[in-house]
Design an enzyme around this catalytic site. Structure first.
Site, PDB file in Angstrom:
ATOM      1  N   SER A 119      10.686 -35.793 100.442  1.00  0.00           N
ATOM      2  CA  SER A 119      10.765 -36.009  99.496  1.00  0.00           C
ATOM      3  C   SER A 119      11.237 -34.967  98.557  1.00  0.00           C
ATOM      4  O   SER A 119      11.917 -34.633  97.925  1.00  0.00           O
ATOM      5  CB  SER A 119       9.570 -35.699  98.266  1.00  0.00           C
ATOM      6  OG  SER A 119       9.116 -36.723  98.198  1.00  0.00           O
ATOM      7  N   SER A 139      10.781 -37.633  96.087  1.00  0.00           N
ATOM      8  CA  SER A 139      10.617 -37.443  94.541  1.00  0.00           C
ATOM      9  C   SER A 139      11.214 -36.210  94.165  1.00  0.00           C
ATOM     10  O   SER A 139      10.512 -36.489  92.796  1.00  0.00           O
ATOM     11  CB  SER A 139       9.155 -37.712  94.604  1.00  0.00           C
ATOM     12  OG  SER A 139       8.624 -36.438  95.167  1.00  0.00           O
ATOM     13  N   LYS A 181       9.716 -28.021  90.505  1.00  0.00           N
ATOM     14  CA  LYS A 181       9.126 -28.989  89.892  1.00  0.00           C
ATOM     15  C   LYS A 181       8.111 -29.001  89.582  1.00  0.00           C
ATOM     16  O   LYS A 181       7.029 -28.874  89.599  1.00  0.00           O
ATOM     17  CB  LYS A 181       8.708 -29.532  91.757  1.00  0.00           C
ATOM     18  CG  LYS A 181       9.144 -31.429  92.207  1.00  0.00           C
ATOM     19  CD  LYS A 181       8.999 -31.782  93.088  1.00  0.00           C
ATOM     20  CE  LYS A 181       8.190 -33.378  92.882  1.00  0.00           C
ATOM     21  NZ  LYS A 181       8.533 -33.831  94.234  1.00  0.00           N
TER      22      LYS A 181
END
Length: 486
Positions: A177, A153, A78
């Site tokens: 997330s 996210s 990420k």
């Protein structure tokens, strides 16, 4: 079977048997990334360095060197987890050109294990969002249905695993997330116990809530991945070595009791289709080895409000450093104050600005001489004690991962409606407990996830229960739109 259809554990075994090479696996992933780039899962792809790493992994195996199970396995990271010499943007204009000089602790461990880093995945800007539409690099499109969001996210991380572009991916979880996009994308998302995995090198959203975790295709993969990244780190004052993990999950679970809170269903936000799939999964899970018990969590209805008070306050403080002087792309202005205002106005997106302003309000205003942040911190303690007390009567608490199916892109223009998607996931972050999201079926062709919350450092047992869910519930395979097959 196509290489990219293998699980992480399956590829690890194939690499060990030398029936597949790391170069072949890496090339297959890079081809999938290129072929499905319309999904928007990656901000930065490291094709050449990934192939170079894959060749080194194959050479190690050829020499018969002792290596990790992850050696040669292509993974993604990420884009709020720093990587040396690879830009790390947090999906923001503010950091669009930032190239860190060091690796995050988890990246160090993956590199030491010989894993192949394919690139950095798209996300909501500064991990603030639940749809992956707030990225400065464009929205991510769900592999199940490109008209829908993948969740956020960590949407790029979850979606690239679902799209068979990587065998696993690192994500971060502040209020859901990892688990929320795992539910929307039909993959397994694990948020470990707070402190089990070092946060050194994670660009902070809300420091008391953030936790790095994994996105994988099944629970066995999650265990192998977690084994590689967990452990104490002196550079993270909150990290500990309290997590103990086996090399493999048991073949079955026995004597487990799961709790379902009545409060989970007292809301009109829960989509009847999600409820139906969840109830069917609970029925399939109920057997002589797994008992289901109803429990009470009276403070559950206020946990979302507490979470947004705590997280926005901490985010406002953490993002103060991005001012064009210490960090961030500098704006214009003759005076320092003008330059800082320009920097933050031009380079932060609307959702980030919204949370910074909300956090400032939470830290400075309140009732009865007490700020909203201080009041929320007290209620957070009550929520934590309540969940821990419930876990004295049951082994795990289960719920839907999300209250509704993956929304259409652009459908959730009202932030309050978007925030509701975290209603089931935020309690685990507030309490620091581990939580797992695992697919438990599908509705209208879209995946539905079950969340499992456990005691501190109960990840092994939680994953074993998740594996039981995988066995007993309908497994969801996202549609490959590029190939036109499932």
């Amino acid at each position: 079977m196509k290489i990219t259809d293998m699980t992480l554990c399956g590829l690890s075994s194939a690499l060990a048997d030398k029936t597949v090479s790391s170069v072949e696996a890496t090339e297959a992933c890079l081809e999938a990334i290129e072929r499905k780039k319309y999904l928007g899962n990656f901000i930065t792809v490291c094709a050449q360095s990934a192939l170079d790493c894959a060749r080194r992994a194959d050479e190690k195996r050829a020499r018969g060197e002792a290596i990790s199970p992850l050696c040669g396995v292509p993974l993604a990271v990420k884009d709020n987890i720093v990587t040396a010499d690879i830009r790390t943007t947090c999906a923001s204009r503010m950091l669009s050109d930032f190239v860190p000089p060091y690796d995050a602790a988890v990246v160090e461990r993956l590199k030491a294990a010989g894993a192949v880093i394919l690139g950095k995945t798209n996300m909501d800007e500064y991990a603030m969002g639940s749809t992956d539409e707030t990225s400065a690099f464009g929205a991510v499109k769900n592999a199940s249905d490109p008209a829908r969001v993948p969740g956020g996210s960590s949407g790029g991380s979850a979606n690239c695993v679902a799209a068979r572009q990587a065998f696993g991916a690192l994500g971060s979880d502040t209020g859901g997330s990892i688990r929320q996009p795992a539910a929307y994308c039909g993959v397994v998302g694990l948020k470990p116990t707070y402190s089990a995995v070092s946060r050194y090198g994670l660009i902070a959203h809300a420091s008391s809530l953030d936790q790095i975790g994994t996105l994988t295709r099944d629970c066995d993969d999650a265990l192998m991945f977690l084994n590689a990244i967990a452990g104490a780190d002196s550079r993270d004052g909150t990290s500990t070595g309290g997590l103990r993990l086996p090399d493999a999950l048991p073949s079955e679970v026995r004597g487990v009791t799961v709790g379902i809170a009545d409060e989970f269903f007292g809301t009109d936000q829960l989509d009847p289709r999600v409820l139906s799939v969840f109830e069917s999964a609970v029925k399939a899970l109920s057997c002589d080895r797994v008992k289901v018990k109803r429990i009470k969590l009276p403070t559950f209805p206020v946990s979302l409000a507490v979470y947004y008070a705590v997280s926005t306050a901490e985010a406002s403080s953490n993002l103060a450093r991005f001012d064009g002087v210490r960090y961030g792309r500098r704006g214009s202005g003759r005076a320092v104050d003008d330059m800082m205002i320009s920097t933050r106005t031009e380079n932060f997106g609307d959702e980030v600005k919204r949370r910074i302003m909300t956090g400032g309000l939470v830290l400075t205003h309140g009732v009865g001489g007490e700020t909203y942040y201080a009041r929320a911190a007290k209620i957070r303690t009550v929520i934590t004690r309540e969940i821990e007390a419930a876990l004295c009567d049951v082994d795990y608490i289960i719920s839907p991962s999300t209250p509704y199916l993956a929304p259409l892109i652009g459908e959730q223009s009202d932030p309050e409606k978007t925030y509701v998607s975290d209603m089931y996931t935020v309690p685990a972050n507030l309490s620091g407990l581990p939580a797992l999201g695992v697919p438990c079926g599908a509705a209208d062709g879209l995946p539905v996830g079950m969340q499992i919350i456990g005691k501190r450092f109960s990840e092994a047992g939680m994953l074993a229960l998740g594996k039981e869910v995988e066995r007993r519930c309908a497994e969801y395979e996202p549609r490959d739109h590029a190939a036109g097959t499932r």
